[in-house]
Design an enzyme around this catalytic site. Structure first.
Site, short mmCIF file in Angstrom:
data_model
loop_
_atom_site.label_atom_id
_atom_site.label_comp_id
_atom_site.label_asym_id
_atom_site.label_seq_id
_atom_site.Cartn_x
_atom_site.Cartn_y
_atom_site.Cartn_z
N ASP A 167 -13.80 -6.17 -5.19
CA ASP A 167 -13.91 -6.30 -3.73
C ASP A 167 -15.29 -6.85 -3.43
O ASP A 167 -16.29 -6.19 -3.72
CB ASP A 167 -13.75 -4.93 -3.05
CG ASP A 167 -12.34 -4.36 -3.21
OD1 ASP A 167 -11.43 -5.13 -3.58
OD2 ASP A 167 -12.16 -3.15 -2.98
N ASP A 216 0.85 -1.19 0.00
CA ASP A 216 0.00 0.00 0.00
C ASP A 216 0.88 1.24 0.00
O ASP A 216 1.82 1.34 0.80
CB ASP A 216 -0.88 0.02 1.25
CG ASP A 216 -2.03 -0.98 1.14
OD1 ASP A 216 -2.14 -1.63 0.08
OD2 ASP A 216 -2.79 -1.12 2.11
#
Lengths: 276, 216
Positions: A130, A11
């Site tokens: 997702d 990330d």
């Protein structure tokens, strides 16, 4: 034989790697290029960088990150987060990304997938999905009154719902139907994250995984839930994943990429051996 | 005569808006070449060697090549014995035609580009083994059955089996490289295949240097 890929995910916030990367041997654990080099040496088959920068003003920092990393690391590099339009895709590819992952933008306008894959080739267009089991979202879907998605509408008895905006908004779309749709539109790969499993380190959602993987003819990357090496094996053998993505088990040094490869090889799963 | 080790060959990367050429550029630079990214025939021609990269669709790529007069240039460079390395689509376009599109390809290598049969995931994406059967210098020093990174839905099928320099298995056994004289073209991405892949670029830079040395 085509090997199963092991992919660490990093990330990135404002150009720096965040979320607990804790190696002892790194001079700067926040430097994307240094981490990329580290994972390359360890034998990672590919890298995913996810831009979690909140402000769109700072999005260009990600372009610099991609440029730095691709200058030094010669393995495939996927970039996701904040990719809104064709121009963003182009910017990342020109900076040296091999694949760009679309999520919210694809759901807002699925034609982006078609346009991008026709223009740049399917091989560089990944769609990130997702998904969350439907049990607790029935009400929120009612409230949202989602329209225009009849063909993709989630079956509230069996389905998984796709979320956008980093998992904050349910899109009212069925994960399996959406996976089939993105493949049809030209996506070259699906990055499938189970929101129920993500962060729990108790294993991938194997049911979702095998359902999606057997419903499409493009490769599927499993994401969300890896806590042990056995989980990686399950994602491949039970979930039929073509690649496994993990963050914390690698970042915290619980296991090295080498550990994962040795374990999988011992289970007779085809992997790219280290040092080859 | 030049000292071969001291020369830094100029290697052109043909830019026709087909995919990630930055990695090719970096791989060449790391391998000791001066990389020149260009779509201008005169600039490409002035270089010592040429890399023909490419990802994406066959038809749009052929149209792009033609609009820049690069299709004829490529054939001419190869005929003039310029060291030539094709990568991915840069291999496929050397054949006569492709099942992917309607446009005629470059036609240098007799044969067709075919789509993988149903049964496996398409694209063929990831690291797979390459069985090298050629002793071409550009492929030398790479251990046999090394893993390289692939991403493609179509594969080259040359009519002349002698041109096949390497094969790979994905459902079927297909041609993953061709090599003859000054031409090497690979289906995989050496610029994405770690140190094993960089070896191919290093070999190509050396091969280019040698050919410079051979010139009168």
């Amino acid at each position: 034989m085509l090997t199963k890929r092991i992919i660490p995910c990093l990330d990135v916030d404002n150009g720096r790697v965040v979320k607990g990367v804790s190696f002892v041997n790194l001079r700067d654990a926040g430097d994307p290029a240094e981490l990329a080099r580290f994972y390359d040496k360890e034998g990672a088959d590919e890298l995913v960088f996810l831009d979690i920068t909140a402000s769109s003003d700072n999005r260009d920092t990600m372009v610099d990150v991609v440029r730095d990393v691709s200058a030094e690391v010669f393995i495939p590099l996927t970039v996701g987060g904040g990719i809104r339009q064709i121009a963003d895709v182009r910017k990342m590819l020109e900076a040296g990304a091999d694949k760009v992952s679309l999520n919210t933008a694809a759901l807002q306008d699925p034609n982006v997938i078609k346009e991008a894959s026709e223009f740049f080739g399917s091989q560089c267009i990944v769609v990130a999905i997702d998904a969350k089991r439907n049990s607790d979202i029935y009400m929120s879907l009612q409230e949202q009154n989602v329209t225009g998605w009849e063909e993709l509408k989630v079956d509230l008895n069996t389905g998984w719902v796709v979320y956008t905006h980093g998992g904050r908004s349910p899109a009212g779309v069925d994960a399996v139907k959406w996976a089939q749709k993105v493949a049809e539109l030209g996506a070259g790969e699906i990055l499938l994250t189970s929101m129920d499993s993500d962060g729990h380190e108790s294993g991938y959602d194997l049911e979702l995984l095998s359902l999606v993987s057997s419903s499409v003819s493009i490769p599927v990357i499993a994401s969300g839930g890896a806590g042990s090496l056995e989980h990686l094996q399950q994602a491949i053998e039970v979930g039929k994943a073509d690649a496994v993505l993990a963050a914390s088990i690698f970042h915290f040094g619980t296991f090295s990429i080498g550990d994962a490869k040795t374990y999988l090889a011992n289970q007779n799963i085809a992997i790219r051996p280290l040092g080859k | 005569m030049n000292d071969v080790t001291a020369v830094k060959p100029k290697i052109a990367i043909i830019d026709y808006q087909a995919g990630n050429i930055r990695s090719v550029e970096k791989a060449l630079t790391k391998s000791g070449a001066e990389a020149v990214v260009s779509s201008i025939p005169e600039v490409i021609e002035s270089c010592d060697g040429v890399v023909f990269p490419g990802q994406g669709a066959c038809d749009s790529s052929m149209l792009n090549l033609r609009s820049h007069f690069l299709d004829q240039l490529i054939l001419q460079l190869i005929a003039n014995e310029k060291p030539f390395l094709g990568v991915c689509l840069g291999l496929q376009l050397l054949l006569q035609h492709s099942e992917e599109g309607d446009e005629e390809c470059l036609g240098l290598i007799p044969g067709t580009v075919r789509r993988f049969p149903k049964g496996n995931k398409i694209p063929h994406m990831g690291w797979n083994e390459v069985n090298i059967i050629s002793d071409h210098p550009v492929l030398s020093g790479v251990p046999n059955n090394s893993h390289f990174y692939f991403v493609h839905s179509y594969f080259a099928q040359p009519t002349d089996k002698d041109m096949i320099a390497a094969t790979t298995i994905y459902g079927i056994e297909f041609c993953s490289a061709v090599a003859y004289e000054n031409v090497v073209a690979v289906q995989f991405h050496p610029e994405k295949s770690g140190t094993t892949g960089l070896k191919i670029y290093e070999n190509f830079v050396q091969f280019t240097k040698m050919s410079m040395d051979d010139l009168p």
